[in-house]
Every structure is written in C-alpha cells, then in structure tokens.
Design an enzyme around this catalytic site. Structure first.
Site, mmCIF file in Angstrom:
data_model
loop_
_atom_site.group_PDB
_atom_site.id
_atom_site.type_symbol
_atom_site.label_atom_id
_atom_site.label_comp_id
_atom_site.label_asym_id
_atom_site.label_seq_id
_atom_site.Cartn_x
_atom_site.Cartn_y
_atom_site.Cartn_z
ATOM 1 N N TYR A 1 7.866 -8.565 8.528
ATOM 2 C CA TYR A 1 7.005 -8.609 9.789
ATOM 3 C C TYR A 1 8.101 -9.391 10.976
ATOM 4 O O TYR A 1 7.598 -9.105 12.056
ATOM 5 C CB TYR A 1 5.707 -9.128 9.991
ATOM 6 C CG TYR A 1 4.958 -8.095 9.426
ATOM 7 C CD1 TYR A 1 3.913 -7.356 10.303
ATOM 8 C CD2 TYR A 1 4.573 -7.972 7.861
ATOM 9 C CE1 TYR A 1 3.196 -6.407 9.725
ATOM 10 C CE2 TYR A 1 3.571 -6.989 7.691
ATOM 11 C CZ TYR A 1 3.057 -5.934 8.289
ATOM 12 O OH TYR A 1 2.214 -5.081 8.039
ATOM 13 N N ASP B 1 -2.356 -8.989 1.658
ATOM 14 C CA ASP B 1 -1.736 -8.254 0.754
ATOM 15 C C ASP B 1 -0.243 -7.974 0.844
ATOM 16 O O ASP B 1 0.557 -7.599 0.102
ATOM 17 C CB ASP B 1 -2.418 -6.847 0.677
ATOM 18 C CG ASP B 1 -2.101 -6.074 1.854
ATOM 19 O OD1 ASP B 1 -1.843 -6.421 2.706
ATOM 20 O OD2 ASP B 1 -2.406 -4.840 1.602
#
Length: 441
Positions: free
Chosen positions: A264, A170
């Site tokens: 990330y 997601d």
C-alpha cells in the site's frame, strides 16, 4: 472443549460466506455452539443468511444459526464479535475512488482522501457495534478487521479506550503467504519482524523456526518480480489490479532497499503513477461489484433456489484462518505471534507512545503484548509520522466536527498536492457523505 458463540457484524458482506466456511473448517480447533449474522441491511444480509442457513443445516446442524437486524438478539450471549463492516457499501466506495480522480488525486479504499472519507463513515458504525457488544455481552471480545483499520483503531483508542477490541488486518497475512511461496516454505513456518502503521510499514526480518534469515532472498526476488508469484496467478486467480499491485513492490523496494515494503506504500510514494494508470470510469469498486459481489450473491441465490449447498459457489476463505488463530489465542491463551494494530507504548522506541502502530505481538487471554522493534530509521519514521498525524487529525475532526481539522488532515496526506486541491476535494466529499458524516463547521 468449550464451544463458543460468535456474531459476524457485517453479515451482508461478500466475505461472510468464506468466513463462515472457514469457521466450519476449523471446528476441531475452535468449536461453535452458536453463529449469528448481524447487519443493518436486512435485505442484503438475508440473501446470504438464507443460503448459509442451508449450508449449516447440511454440514453442522448442531450449531445454532440465525441472521438478524436486531442488535439485542445478535449480541446477547456472545463470546466473540468478528467485525468487517462497510458503512455505505460499495456505492460509497465507488465515490471514494472516483471523486479524488476528478482532481488528479488517487482514489483508494483505505489510503488518501478515499480512505479518509471511508474512515469518517466507519467511526460511527464501529462505535455503535462496540456499544451493542458491551451492552449485551460485556465479556465479549471484538476481532475487528474493518477498514480503514488505522483510522478505526485510533477512533477506538480515543473514544472507547476500555473496550475489548482487537484490531487486525489480513493484508500482512496475504503478503506473508507470497513470501513463503518465494522461499518454498509455509506461512506457519515463518516468524517476522515488522513495524509501521496499518497499510504503511516494512518487514525487517523473515526467519524460519530454526532462525534462518530469508530477508535478502526475498528482496532479491521482489526486486525483479515484486510479490507476485506464479502460484498466486495459477491457484488464486488474482484480479489484474492486485497483480499490478504485487508487481509494484519492486519499485517500492528500489526507493528503500533496506526492508521489504507493504504494497500500500505505492499510493504514498508513487501517487502520480497510480493516477496516470487509473480508469476514472471503472475503478476497483466496479471491479469488485462486477466480480466478487456478483459471484457471491449469485451463488447464494442459487443455493436457496436449489434448496441445497452441495456443489455451491461458496469457497473457504482460507487466508482468513488468522481470525481463528486470534480467537483461539484469546480463548485458550495460546500466545500466538501475530501482527496486530496496538498502542505503541515503546514498541517502536523513537515513535509516539499514543500512536496506533502495527507490530508483532504475543496474543493471550489478556490481549496482545507488543514485541519491541527498537529504533527505526529516519526515512521510515518521518513518513510514518506524517501519516500518523493525518489519521489523528481525521479522528479529531470527527470528534470536534471540525471542517478545518479535516481540511488540514487532507492537506497533510502525501497523496494530495496542495491545500487548494484538499479543500476542493473536501467540499465534494462532504456533499457525497452528507448522510454519513457528522455535520462539520
């Protein structure tokens, strides 16, 4: 229109109520005849399940609903398994985050040593669920969004290569939502090109349906503000830790201004900064346990106490509509364009064919068909290859029960400064995970 039977594996998750409400909100697009929650923690799941039973009775009494810890009951007569399991729950996530910080290494749910520890736990749980699914409903598709997705996807490729498992995340959905806010569009109006591994990649194009390119406009915004938008702050009540993550994208863009980065990447490119700003006694796991965990379970208990879900504290997990899009693509052969985690097989021409990469795919009744992303530059390719080898060696360590392979995997991670630190970390993680990992030798 055919109605479907869905089992949510990880029924005790804090995300389950939002996903159930999202499914109810999409009954015109993806109608259900049966919805089942499955979890091996019956007490935890029962709190949510009892509340959701009331919610469905009031809002969709035609849907057969139950929650169970019996795999045969859960997986029999099932069309889709939506899997979002967390082996070890938040107690183990807290250790994943705090143990590395003792060694000056970032602790994170999916990245670095924390992600590796979580991955070693997740493999067993995922294989168990796949086997249940194939035993009791052989035509069932698994829509897997369990973390850490790259390690889980690689384990499925190696250990269950014929399983009907679709791996999706997601995170790109959330970032695309922020991109659309930056340029005044909606996510559905945009098509992207992207390459990478899960939680480790770059957007190379963001176009509208007329072919207008917005990459430079978005980069201009991100270079000053990251991906954080005021809309998100005002309407999504984004946690402070996530606000910081979205802002950090401007530093990721600075080191590689060619493409828009996955947030990330901060854990790999700026690990020292992450450690310097980490709170060793209160990590993201604590934030979630005191925030979303408490809020969701308190809401469930309140529904059961009142006997009604009217004005409940449950909210639709709107961004999770990607799960319905994926299920519809399989069920109705819609040829939806989505970012999926798939075996490369030439999608990135100068990267290993057996790598599990995240790229745009066209999804139909036969599964995802990756779209070619061509050759990628050396900087990105080298970073990806190093991380790919970490993920592959984690799976090899699991299969071979190899201490050495897991030590090597940790040593390869850009988040860990030396083999010595990697070994000390590994020994600590083995002790913490003795009830979950295979015994290594």
């Amino acid at each position: 229109m055919k109605k479907f039977s869905v089992v949510i594996a990880g029924g005790g998750s804090t995300f389950t109520p939002g996903i159930v409400m999202m499914l109810l909100d999409n009954q015109d697009r993806f109608p259900l005849r049966k919805l089942t929650l499955y979890d091996n923690d019956g007490e935890r799941q029962g709190i949510l399940g009892d509340a959701l039973a009331i919610l469905l009775r009031e809002n969709a009494p035609e849907i057969e609903f139950k929650h169970t810890t019996d795999p045969e009951e859960a997986f029999t007569d099932t069309d889709f398994c939506m899997a979002h399991i967390r082996v070890g729950k938040y107690a183990m996530r807290e250790l994943d985050e705090k143990i590395p910080l003792k060694y000056g290494v970032i602790g994170q749910e999916t990245c670095g040593p924390g992600g590796i520890a979580y991955g070693m736990r997740s493999i067993t749980g995922m294989l168990e669920i796949i086997d249940y699914m194939e035993r009791y409903s052989k035509d069932c598709w698994m829509l897997n969004y369990s973390n850490p997705a790259s390690i889980v996807a690689e384990a499925c490729r190696v250990l269950r290569p014929e399983a009907k498992v679709l791996n999706i995340c997601d995170m790109p959905v959330g970032t695309l939502r922020r991109m659309s806010q930056i340029i005044g569009k909606t996510p559905k109006e945009l098509d992207v090109r992207y390459f990478g591994l899960n939680h480790f990649g770059w957007w190379t194009s963001v176009k509208d349906k007329e072919g207008n390119e917005y990459l430079e406009d978005i980069k201009s915004y991100v270079s000053e503000h990251g991906y954080l938008t005021q809309i998100e702050v005002d309407t999504q009540h984004t946690d402070p830790s996530w606000q910081k993550t979205h802002k950090k994208a401007k530093d990721l863009l600075a080191i590689n201004p060619r493409y828009l980065p996955n947030t990330y990447l901060k854990y790999y490119l700026y690990p020292d900064d992450e450690v310097a700003h980490a709170n060793c006694s209160f990590t993201r796991a604590n934030e979630v346990m005191e925030g979303r965990e408490k809020t969701v379970f308190d809401a469930a208990k309140d529904i059961v106490r009142k006997g009604t879900a009217v004005d409940s504290g449950f909210h639709i997990d709107a961004h999770a509509s990607f799960i319905v899009d994926l299920a519809r693509a399989i069920a109705y052969n819609t040829h939806e364009r989505m970012l999926m985690i798939v075996e490369n097989n030439g999608a990135i021409t100068n990267f290993p064919d057996d790598a599990m990469v995240e790229v745009p795919c066209i999804v139909g009744s036969g599964g995802p068909e990756p779209l070619s992303q061509g050759r990628i530059p050396d900087f990105e390719k080298t970073l990806m290859y190093q991380q790919l080898m970490v993920e592959k060696m984690v799976v090899e360590a699991y299969v071979e029960k190899s201490y050495l392979k897991l030590w090597q995997a940790l040593t390869l991670s850009k988040t860990i400064p030396s083999a010595g630190v990697a070994k000390a970390l590994l020994d600590d993680l083995i002790e913490a995970n003795k009830d979950f990992w295979p015994e290594l030798s």
